[in-house]
Write an enzyme that holds these catalytic residues in place. Structure first.
Site, PDB file in Angstrom:
ATOM      1  N   LYS A  50     -26.744  34.521  26.317  1.00 21.65           N
ATOM      2  CA  LYS A  50     -26.244  35.693  25.589  1.00 21.65           C
ATOM      3  C   LYS A  50     -25.959  35.299  24.138  1.00 21.65           C
ATOM      4  CE  LYS A  50     -23.013  38.745  24.075  1.00 21.65           C
ATOM      5  NZ  LYS A  50     -22.210  38.667  22.866  1.00 21.65           N
ATOM      6  N   HIS A  78     -13.723  33.180  16.153  1.00 19.74           N
ATOM      7  CA  HIS A  78     -13.966  34.557  16.589  1.00 19.74           C
ATOM      8  C   HIS A  78     -12.843  35.469  16.086  1.00 19.74           C
ATOM      9  CE1 HIS A  78     -16.020  37.389  19.168  1.00 19.74           C
ATOM     10  NE2 HIS A  78     -14.840  37.824  19.568  1.00 19.74           N
ATOM     11  N   ASP A 134     -38.659  45.644  19.120  1.00 23.46           N
ATOM     12  CA  ASP A 134     -38.124  46.248  20.347  1.00 23.46           C
ATOM     13  C   ASP A 134     -37.245  45.223  21.068  1.00 23.46           C
ATOM     14  OD1 ASP A 134     -37.759  47.220  22.917  1.00 23.46           O
ATOM     15  OD2 ASP A 134     -39.795  48.002  23.100  1.00 23.46           O
ATOM     16  N   GLU A 147     -21.109  42.601  16.361  1.00 18.93           N
ATOM     17  CA  GLU A 147     -20.115  41.582  16.751  1.00 18.93           C
ATOM     18  C   GLU A 147     -19.701  40.751  15.540  1.00 18.93           C
ATOM     19  OE1 GLU A 147     -21.132  39.491  20.363  1.00 18.93           O
ATOM     20  OE2 GLU A 147     -19.798  37.834  19.840  1.00 18.93           O
TER      21      GLU A 147
HETATM   22  C1  MEV Z   1     -20.218  35.484  22.337  1.00 15.48           C
HETATM   23  O1  MEV Z   1     -20.845  36.645  21.866  1.00 15.48           O
HETATM   24  C2  MEV Z   1     -21.240  34.429  22.645  1.00 15.48           C
HETATM   25  C3  MEV Z   1     -20.681  33.163  23.304  1.00 15.48           C
HETATM   26  O2  MEV Z   1     -19.964  33.493  24.497  1.00 15.48           O
HETATM   27  C4  MEV Z   1     -21.873  32.293  23.632  1.00 15.48           C
HETATM   28  C5  MEV Z   1     -21.536  31.065  24.462  1.00 15.48           C
HETATM   29  O3  MEV Z   1     -20.555  31.063  25.220  1.00 15.48           O
HETATM   30  O4  MEV Z   1     -22.311  30.105  24.353  1.00 15.48           O
HETATM   31  C6  MEV Z   1     -19.741  32.450  22.396  1.00 15.48           C
END
Ligand code: MEV
Length: 438
Positions: A280, A393, A296, A85
C-alpha cells in the site's frame, strides 16, 4: 424517504443538482452553493470536465504536488503527484533527495507486452478446433488490418494469438489469448477493438468451416476484453550504495539500519498482513503519479496486486539485500501506462504533468512511476524502522486538524511552536486548541 429517481441522466445539470440538494439536505440552498463553489468560472473548461463522465454535478478537487530531485538513470525529474494523504509527497521528496546523493535510481523496462482475450464456448472435438484455429489464424490478423495499421506505423500491433484450452477448469471453455504491443498508448481501446473483431471472425469462420459438425460450428463468444493482468509488462527500479554511504543525520549506524531494513522487507515477503500494508505504501507513490498523468489507477492497482500474489501467496513487491558491503533495494512491477490517448491530451493538468516530466514515452513513464513507488517504500521503511511512522505523519497531518478546527493565523503560530518540541497526536492538538480557546 424514497430516494429512487427515474431518468436522472436526462435531467439538465441544474435539475440534477436541485434534485440532489432537495433530496439529501435539510438546507438545499447551502448544498447547491457548495456544489457550485467548485465549478470552474471558465465555462469551456467546466464543460470539458463535465463531459469526462455522466451525471456530473461538480468537480472534486485533489491536491497536486511536486516531488523534486528524482535522479533516474542520471536524469533529474520533478515528479507531479495527485493525492490526498498528507505525508506522501513529503516522503517522496525526502527519499528522492536522499538517493540523489547516492547515485540516484536505476530503472529499466524489462518488457511491455499487453494481453487480451476472447472467451468462448465450443462444444466438440478439440483436435478439430485446433485445426480450425491453425487454418484461420492469419484471418484474425488480416481482418483487423484497418484497426492495426496506425499502431503498426508506430511500431506496435498484435504480437501473437493463441488458442487456449481451459476445459480442465470449466467445461467447454476456450480462449483466444492475444498479446499486443501498444507503444506509447495504454492501448485499452485498441486491444478491445481488435478482440471484438477476432470474436466476429471466429464466429463467422466457424460457421463456414467444413470440418465442423453443425453443433461445433456454433461457437458462443461469452466476452472479449483486455486483461489488466500484465505480468510481461514489467519495469524494474533499484537503488544501491555501500552500507557506510547510507549514513546521515538520522542514520547514525548504517550497518544496523541496513540490516533492520532488509529484515523489514523479508517480513513483508513472508507475511501477507504486512505485505498488504507494505505494498500500500508503494501504491501511495505509484497511484499519485498515475493520477497526475491521467492513467488508469484501478487497472494498475488490480494488475499490481495480482502480480504480488503470482506465487500463490500475497507477498512484498520490493526486495532488499546486503552483499559484499553493498545495500540494494529493488522492485519489479507490472505497469501498463500510456502517454498518448485517453486523458493525456484532454485534461489541462495532465498535459502539464507530462510536460513537467519532459513529455516521456510510456517506457520512461513506467520507470518514473516505479521509482516513485520504490522511493515511497524506502521512506516508509526508513521511518518505520527508525523513528516510527507517526512522527513524520503527524507533522504533516497537523494542518488537517487545524483546518478542521478553523484555527486563526495567530492560533496556528502558537500551536505549531508548541508542537515543535512536543509529541503530536490528534488528542494532544485538540486539547491544546481547547485550552487556547478557554
Ligand atoms: C501509509 O499510507 C503507508 C504505510 O503504512 C506504508 C508501510 O507501512 O510501509 C506507512
Amino acid at each position: 424517504m424514497n430516494n429512487a429517481v427515474a431518468g436522472f441522466s436526462k435531467l439538465t445539470k441544474e435539475d440534477k443538482i436541485n434534485w440532489i440538494a432537495n433530496e439529501y439536505f435539510t438546507n438545499p440552498s447551502e448544498a447547491i452553493a457548495t456544489i457550485k463553489q467548485y465549478w470552474n468560472s471558465d465555462s469551456k473548461l467546466q464543460q470539458l470536465h463535465d463531459e469526462f463522465i455522466e451525471n456530473t454535478i461538480t468537480n472534486f478537487y485533489l491536491p497536486m504536488g511536486i516531488a523534486p530531485n528524482f535522479l533516474i538513470n542520471d536524469k533529474y525529474y520533478s515528479v507531479p503527484m495527485v493525492i490526498e494523504e498528507s505525508s506522501v509527497v513529503a516522503a517522496a521528496a525526502k527519499s528522492s533527495k536522499y538517493w540523489s546523493t547516492r547515485g540516484g535510481f536505476k530503472a529499466t523496462v524489462l518488457n511491455s507486452e499487453k494481453i487480451g482475450q476472447v472467451h468462448f464456448i465450443y462444444k466438440g472435438d478439440v483436435q478439430k478446433l485446433e485445426n480450425f484455429f491453425n487454418t484461420t489464424k492469419s484471418k484474425f490478423f488480416s481482418e483487423t488490418e484497418n484497426i492495426t495499421k496506425n499502431m503498426q506505423k508506430r511500431g506496435g500491433g498484435i504480437l501473437d494469438i493463441e488458442l487456449r484450452n481451459k476445459t480442465n477448469e470449466l467445461e467447454n471453455y476456450f480462449q483466444l489469448h492475444a498479446t499486443f504491443e501498444t507503444k506509447d498508448s495504454m492501448g485499452a481501446n485498441f486491444i478491445n477493438s481488435c478482440l471484438e473483431q477476432f470474436a466476429k471472425t471466429l464466429k463467422v469462420e466457424a460457421q463456414n468451416y467444413d470440418g465442423f459438425s453443425e453443433e461445433e460450428k456454433n461457437i458462443q463468444v461469452v466476452m472479449s476484453i483486455l486483461s489488466n493482468y500484465v505480468p510481461n509488462c514489467i519495469v524494474r527500479a533499484e537503488v544501491s550504495c555501500k552500507i557506510e554511504d547510507l549514513a546521515e543525520k538520522k542514520i547514525e549506524n548504517p550497518q544496523e539500519f541496513a540490516e533492520k531494513f532488509v529484515q523489514a522487507v523479508k517480513i513483508a515477503e513472508i507475511e501477507p498482513y504486512r505485505a498488504v500494508t507494505h505494498n500500500k505504501g508503494i501504491m501511495n507513490g505509484i497511484d499519485s503519479v498515475i493520477l497526475a498523468t491521467g492513467n488508469d489507477f484501478r487497472a494498475v492497482e488490480a494488475g499490481v496486486h495480482a502480480y504480488a500474489s503470482r506465487n500463490g501467496k500475497y507477498s512484498s513487491l520490493s526486495h532488499a539485500k546486503i552483499e559484499n558491503g553493498v545495500f540494494t533495494f529493488w522492485m519489479e512491477i507490472p505497469l501498463a501506462l500510456g502517454t498518448v490517448g485517453g486523458l493525456t491530451s484532454l485534461h489541462p493538468l495532465v498535459k502539464m504533468a507530462l510536460q513537467i516530466l519532459g513529455k516521456p514515452s510510456a517506457h520512461e513513464l513506467m520507470q518514473i512511476v516505479a521509482v516513485t513507488g520504490l522511493a515511497q517504500n524506502f521512506a516508509a521503511l526508513r521511518s518505520l524502522t527508525t523513528t516510527g511512522i507517526q512522527e513524520g505523519h503527524m507533522k504533516m497531518h497537523i494542518n488537517n486538524i487545524l483546518n478542521q478546527f478553523q484555527t486563526s493565523d495567530e492560533e496556528r503560530i502558537m500551536i505549531k511552536k508548541h508542537f515543535e518540541s512536543n509529541t503530536i497526536s490528534h488528542a494532544a492538538v485538540v486539547e491544546f486548541i481547547e485550552n487556547l480557546r478557554k
